[in-house]
Scaffold this motif. Structure first.
Motif, PDB file in Angstrom:
ATOM      1  N   ASN A  35       0.800  -1.225   0.000  1.00  0.00           N
ATOM      2  CA  ASN A  35       0.000   0.000   0.000  1.00  0.00           C
ATOM      3  C   ASN A  35       0.831   1.273   0.000  1.00  0.00           C
ATOM      4  OD1 ASN A  35      -2.677  -1.228   0.150  1.00  0.00           O
ATOM      5  ND2 ASN A  35      -2.054  -1.914   2.179  1.00  0.00           N
ATOM      6  N   LEU A  36       2.117   1.171  -0.302  1.00  0.00           N
ATOM      7  CA  LEU A  36       2.946   2.366  -0.394  1.00  0.00           C
ATOM      8  C   LEU A  36       2.417   3.307  -1.472  1.00  0.00           C
ATOM      9  CD1 LEU A  36       6.508   0.811   0.005  1.00  0.00           C
ATOM     10  CD2 LEU A  36       5.500   2.558   1.482  1.00  0.00           C
ATOM     11  N   PRO A  37       2.682   4.596  -1.349  1.00  0.00           N
ATOM     12  CA  PRO A  37       2.191   5.562  -2.346  1.00  0.00           C
ATOM     13  C   PRO A  37       2.636   5.200  -3.756  1.00  0.00           C
ATOM     14  CG  PRO A  37       3.106   6.702  -0.443  1.00  0.00           C
ATOM     15  CD  PRO A  37       3.434   5.258  -0.267  1.00  0.00           C
ATOM     16  N   ASN A  38       1.783   5.465  -4.709  1.00  0.00           N
ATOM     17  CA  ASN A  38       2.065   5.291  -6.134  1.00  0.00           C
ATOM     18  C   ASN A  38       2.146   3.830  -6.557  1.00  0.00           C
ATOM     19  OD1 ASN A  38       2.410   6.752  -8.604  1.00  0.00           O
ATOM     20  ND2 ASN A  38       4.544   6.076  -8.656  1.00  0.00           N
ATOM     21  N   VAL A  39       1.613   2.928  -5.740  1.00  0.00           N
ATOM     22  CA  VAL A  39       1.583   1.511  -6.074  1.00  0.00           C
ATOM     23  C   VAL A  39       0.163   1.133  -6.479  1.00  0.00           C
ATOM     24  CG1 VAL A  39       1.815  -0.834  -5.166  1.00  0.00           C
ATOM     25  CG2 VAL A  39       3.505   0.908  -4.564  1.00  0.00           C
ATOM     26  N   ARG A  40       0.048   0.459  -7.615  1.00  0.00           N
ATOM     27  CA  ARG A  40      -1.258  -0.018  -8.064  1.00  0.00           C
ATOM     28  C   ARG A  40      -1.222  -1.546  -8.073  1.00  0.00           C
ATOM     29  NH1 ARG A  40      -3.646   3.052 -12.904  1.00  0.00           N
ATOM     30  NH2 ARG A  40      -1.751   2.302 -13.977  1.00  0.00           N
ATOM     31  N   LYS A  71       6.784  -0.709  10.091  1.00  0.00           N
ATOM     32  CA  LYS A  71       6.623   0.619  10.694  1.00  0.00           C
ATOM     33  C   LYS A  71       7.133   1.705   9.748  1.00  0.00           C
ATOM     34  CE  LYS A  71       6.948  -0.984  15.494  1.00  0.00           C
ATOM     35  NZ  LYS A  71       7.785  -0.994  16.735  1.00  0.00           N
ATOM     36  N   TYR A  72       8.238   1.435   9.069  1.00  0.00           N
ATOM     37  CA  TYR A  72       8.757   2.417   8.115  1.00  0.00           C
ATOM     38  C   TYR A  72       7.789   2.616   6.962  1.00  0.00           C
ATOM     39  CZ  TYR A  72      11.311   4.242   4.140  1.00  0.00           C
ATOM     40  OH  TYR A  72      11.662   4.966   3.047  1.00  0.00           O
ATOM     41  N   TRP A  73       7.298   1.522   6.381  1.00  0.00           N
ATOM     42  CA  TRP A  73       6.352   1.635   5.272  1.00  0.00           C
ATOM     43  C   TRP A  73       5.120   2.421   5.691  1.00  0.00           C
ATOM     44  CZ3 TRP A  73       6.883  -4.324   4.772  1.00  0.00           C
ATOM     45  CH2 TRP A  73       8.103  -4.629   4.138  1.00  0.00           C
ATOM     46  N   GLN A  74       4.625   2.145   6.910  1.00  0.00           N
ATOM     47  CA  GLN A  74       3.432   2.854   7.366  1.00  0.00           C
ATOM     48  C   GLN A  74       3.727   4.333   7.565  1.00  0.00           C
ATOM     49  OE1 GLN A  74       0.335   1.360   7.556  1.00  0.00           O
ATOM     50  NE2 GLN A  74      -0.263   3.524   7.676  1.00  0.00           N
ATOM     51  N   SER A  75       4.942   4.648   7.999  1.00  0.00           N
ATOM     52  CA  SER A  75       5.281   6.064   8.171  1.00  0.00           C
ATOM     53  C   SER A  75       5.306   6.779   6.824  1.00  0.00           C
ATOM     54  CB  SER A  75       6.643   6.207   8.868  1.00  0.00           C
ATOM     55  OG  SER A  75       7.718   5.851   8.017  1.00  0.00           O
ATOM     56  N   VAL A  76       5.764   6.096   5.771  1.00  0.00           N
ATOM     57  CA  VAL A  76       5.749   6.684   4.427  1.00  0.00           C
ATOM     58  C   VAL A  76       4.311   6.907   3.979  1.00  0.00           C
ATOM     59  CG1 VAL A  76       6.367   6.299   2.010  1.00  0.00           C
ATOM     60  CG2 VAL A  76       7.977   5.671   3.821  1.00  0.00           C
ATOM     61  N   ILE A  77       3.452   5.939   4.229  1.00  0.00           N
ATOM     62  CA  ILE A  77       2.031   6.065   3.874  1.00  0.00           C
ATOM     63  C   ILE A  77       1.390   7.225   4.622  1.00  0.00           C
ATOM     64  CG2 ILE A  77      -0.212   4.911   3.997  1.00  0.00           C
ATOM     65  CD1 ILE A  77       1.341   2.244   3.658  1.00  0.00           C
ATOM     66  N   ASP A  78       1.652   7.301   5.922  1.00  0.00           N
ATOM     67  CA  ASP A  78       1.051   8.368   6.743  1.00  0.00           C
ATOM     68  C   ASP A  78       1.521   9.744   6.282  1.00  0.00           C
ATOM     69  OD1 ASP A  78      -0.191   6.393   8.192  1.00  0.00           O
ATOM     70  OD2 ASP A  78       1.231   6.448   9.868  1.00  0.00           O
ATOM     71  N   LYS A  79       2.808   9.855   5.967  1.00  0.00           N
ATOM     72  CA  LYS A  79       3.332  11.137   5.501  1.00  0.00           C
ATOM     73  C   LYS A  79       2.708  11.533   4.172  1.00  0.00           C
ATOM     74  CE  LYS A  79       7.708  13.502   4.453  1.00  0.00           C
ATOM     75  NZ  LYS A  79       9.196  13.348   4.410  1.00  0.00           N
ATOM     76  N   HIS A  80       2.554  10.576   3.286  1.00  0.00           N
ATOM     77  CA  HIS A  80       1.931  10.840   1.997  1.00  0.00           C
ATOM     78  C   HIS A  80       0.480  11.278   2.183  1.00  0.00           C
ATOM     79  CE1 HIS A  80       0.709  10.288  -2.190  1.00  0.00           C
ATOM     80  NE2 HIS A  80      -0.305   9.571  -1.751  1.00  0.00           N
ATOM     81  N   ASN A  81      -0.243  10.567   3.013  1.00  0.00           N
ATOM     82  CA  ASN A  81      -1.654  10.901   3.238  1.00  0.00           C
ATOM     83  C   ASN A  81      -1.806  12.263   3.865  1.00  0.00           C
ATOM     84  OD1 ASN A  81      -2.414   8.448   2.153  1.00  0.00           O
ATOM     85  ND2 ASN A  81      -2.664   7.436   4.151  1.00  0.00           N
ATOM     86  N   ALA A  82      -0.891  12.622   4.779  1.00  0.00           N
ATOM     87  CA  ALA A  82      -0.945  13.945   5.408  1.00  0.00           C
ATOM     88  C   ALA A  82      -0.716  15.028   4.371  1.00  0.00           C
ATOM     89  CB  ALA A  82       0.093  14.036   6.518  1.00  0.00           C
ATOM     90  N   GLY A  83       0.197  14.776   3.418  1.00  0.00           N
ATOM     91  CA  GLY A  83       0.446  15.747   2.352  1.00  0.00           C
ATOM     92  C   GLY A  83      -0.753  15.905   1.454  1.00  0.00           C
ATOM     93  N   VAL A  84      -1.439  14.808   1.167  1.00  0.00           N
ATOM     94  CA  VAL A  84      -2.653  14.869   0.338  1.00  0.00           C
ATOM     95  C   VAL A  84      -3.728  15.689   1.039  1.00  0.00           C
ATOM     96  CG1 VAL A  84      -4.527  13.517  -0.681  1.00  0.00           C
ATOM     97  CG2 VAL A  84      -2.143  12.727  -0.889  1.00  0.00           C
ATOM     98  N   ARG A  85      -3.902  15.420   2.325  1.00  0.00           N
ATOM     99  CA  ARG A  85      -4.930  16.157   3.076  1.00  0.00           C
ATOM    100  C   ARG A  85      -4.611  17.659   3.136  1.00  0.00           C
ATOM    101  NH1 ARG A  85      -4.649  11.498   6.396  1.00  0.00           N
ATOM    102  NH2 ARG A  85      -3.210  12.585   7.816  1.00  0.00           N
ATOM    103  N   ALA A  86      -3.292  17.972   3.237  1.00  0.00           N
ATOM    104  CA  ALA A  86      -2.914  19.385   3.342  1.00  0.00           C
ATOM    105  C   ALA A  86      -3.228  20.149   2.052  1.00  0.00           C
ATOM    106  CB  ALA A  86      -1.421  19.478   3.667  1.00  0.00           C
ATOM    107  N   LYS A  87      -3.273  19.450   0.933  1.00  0.00           N
ATOM    108  CA  LYS A  87      -3.553  20.099  -0.357  1.00  0.00           C
ATOM    109  C   LYS A  87      -5.041  20.263  -0.607  1.00  0.00           C
ATOM    110  CE  LYS A  87       0.673  18.403  -2.569  1.00  0.00           C
ATOM    111  NZ  LYS A  87       1.233  17.555  -3.668  1.00  0.00           N
ATOM    112  N   LEU A  88      -5.868  19.584   0.166  1.00  0.00           N
ATOM    113  CA  LEU A  88      -7.326  19.675  -0.050  1.00  0.00           C
ATOM    114  C   LEU A  88      -7.898  20.987   0.481  1.00  0.00           C
ATOM    115  CD1 LEU A  88      -8.352  16.024   0.875  1.00  0.00           C
ATOM    116  CD2 LEU A  88      -8.040  17.018  -1.385  1.00  0.00           C
TER     117      LEU A  88
END
Length: 479
Positions: A279-284, A462-479
């Motif tokens: 579920n890392l960012p940019n993975v389909r 834990k590292y992968w989840q931190s990358v996901i959380d950081k990405h999601n926070a950035g997405v929310r900040a742009k909304l």
């Protein structure tokens, strides 16, 4: 008391070969110990090969044809290096087992984590770089180097009916004969053989419609994880990763933010411990690949089992494991389903326990498990084991029961989650050492070993989840 077998051959000078020769030497019981390895150094596949394998372009196992001289011993023209002997290491590979548990019980690992693991998993994380692991193995092998024949391929291992001796047909590269280099062929006989040659040599390529034709039409577009070296090669490319296990998630981690467009990932079996990587960012994510074809502009077209299509791929990377291969054994115990048959507890040949395997297990905390298997074998060969092997009928029943539990695939050799039972069986079978030897008693399984051994996966998650959380926070900040 005389040993059960007196002259012992060990095939392989990697970590399992080291475990075997050390345990055998410690018994101080055998007249002959010999180790053979086709590479030019000890340590097995823990040495980095800059030049990788090429994609075989076929789902069949590539077999080299070598021609011995008409009489042995004798010389023959060089057969050349076997490309399957190249290492599967990629540039920043770190161990996936915690160092404290991965190490042999008698020798802790030195410190040494890669820069990327320090950044991702934190300071003092329990991973080790392949350079540290290779140096560790070389240091421990030093006392046994006089027993080792490097650059020596074991071409055949067989026991003639009615005899008690194993005959090894051997080929050594680079010998001078009449002014040029030749291969020297000869035979040696032994009372027992330990096969410790590893199982990361022959890529397992799944059978997929159109794969062979597309790979031939578009050379260089398909690779197996054994060929992966550095992520820079895939920068700005359209990439599909096929697979969902440890190597696959390493590639997802490396590539998800450097490829063009989405990183496409086809997953057959999901591992809950690796879910965050999927579920890392940019993975389909996709299901299994149904077919490949050559598309416009020489791109690869992948059609998935749900009917979806990706039609502009530059590179397809298979992280689909390895085909188990012991082609030198006669008869060959590997099965079409990719498991090794006829070895009780994955170690003792049911029909003839003078033939054993060390290292043919998975999810068992290497190198520690190799040590346990090797000590059990050495004690048995010396005639000092504490417990007898069960009857042939019981050994065959064990294999049948394990097949029912694990399935007819390489998962047959998976030890987890029953690590304690397996380690303790080996320790109890081996028993106590004989007086006046350098042998030792194997400790019973400790639950902390498993917790530490698998702790790297927890840190990665834990590292992968931190990358996901950081990405999601950035997405929310742009909304």
């Amino acid at each position: 008391m005389a040993p059960r077998y007196n002259r012992i051959a060990v095939i392989g000078a990697g970590p399992s070969g080291l475990a075997a020769v050390r345990a055998l030497a410690a018994e101080n019981a055998f007249s002959t110990l010999r180790v053979f390895d086709r590479r030019d150094h000890v340590g097995g596949l823990w040495h980095y090969d800059p030049e990788p394998d090429v994609f075989p372009g076929t789902t069949d196992v590539p077999q080299r044809v070598v021609s011995p001289p008409s009489t042995l011993p004798g010389f023959a023209p060089p057969a050349g290096k076997d490309p399957r002997a190249r290492s599967a290491l990629y540039w920043e590979l770190d161990s996936n087992v915690g160092a404290e548990t991965m190490a042999f019980s008698y020798a802790p690992f030195p410190k040494g984590s890669s820069a990327s693991s320090l950044a991702r998993l934190g300071a003092n994380n329990p991973s080790r770089t392949y350079n540290v692991v290779a140096g560790y193995l070389e240091d421990l092998f030093t006392p046994y180097l006089p027993l080792v024949s490097l650059g020596t391929t074991v071409e055949r291992v067989e026991k003639a009916p009615g005899t008690k001796e194993w005959t090894l047909t051997l080929r050594k590269e680079g010998e001078q004969y009449r002014g040029t280099q030749h291969d020297y062929w000869w035979t040696e006989t032994f009372d027992a053989v330990v096969v410790a040659s590893g199982h990361y040599h022959v890529p397992l390529i799944p059978s997929i419609t159109g794969l062979i034709d597309t790979a031939h039409a578009l050379p260089g577009r398909f690779e197996h994880s054994k060929s992966y070296r550095k992520p820079e090669k895939y920068t700005g490319k359209r990439v599909l990763v096929v697979g969902g296990s440890i190597s696959a998630v390493d590639f997802i981690q490396d590539l998800h933010d450097i490829v063009q467009g989405k990183l496409e990932v086809a997953i057959r079996g999901r591992n809950p411990a690796l879910e965050a990587a999927y579920n890392l960012p940019n993975v389909r994510q996709h299901p299994t690949v149904a077919s490949f074809a050559r598309g416009p502009n020489d791109k690869v077209v992948a059609t998935f089992s749900d009917g979806s299509v990706v039609d502009n791929l530059d590179s397809v990377l298979f992280a689909t494991g390895y085909r188990l291969q012991y082609p030198f054994l006669q008869p060959n115990p590997t099965t079409p389903q990719n498991y090794v048959s006829g070895f009780y507890q994955h170690v003792f040949n049911v029909n003839d326990p003078s033939l054993t395997l060390v290292g043919q297990v998975k999810a068992a905390l290497s190198f520690r498990i190799y040590e346990y298997q090797a000590v059990a074998v050495a004690r048995y060969y010396a005639g000092r084991n504490a417990r007898a092997l069960p009857s042939v009928l019981e050994q065959r029943r064990w294999e049948a029961d394990t097949l029912k539990l694990k399935g007819a695939s390489s998962n047959f050799h998976e030890i987890a989650p029953d690590l304690g039972a397996y380690y303790n069986w080996l320790a109890d079978f081996a028993g106590k050492p004989a007086k006046g030897t350098d042998a030792y008693e194997l400790p019973q399984w400790q639950e902390a070993w498993g917790e530490h051994g698998f702790s790297i996966l927890d840190l990665k998650a834990k590292y992968w989840q931190s990358v996901i959380d950081k990405h999601n926070a950035g997405v929310r900040a742009k909304l």
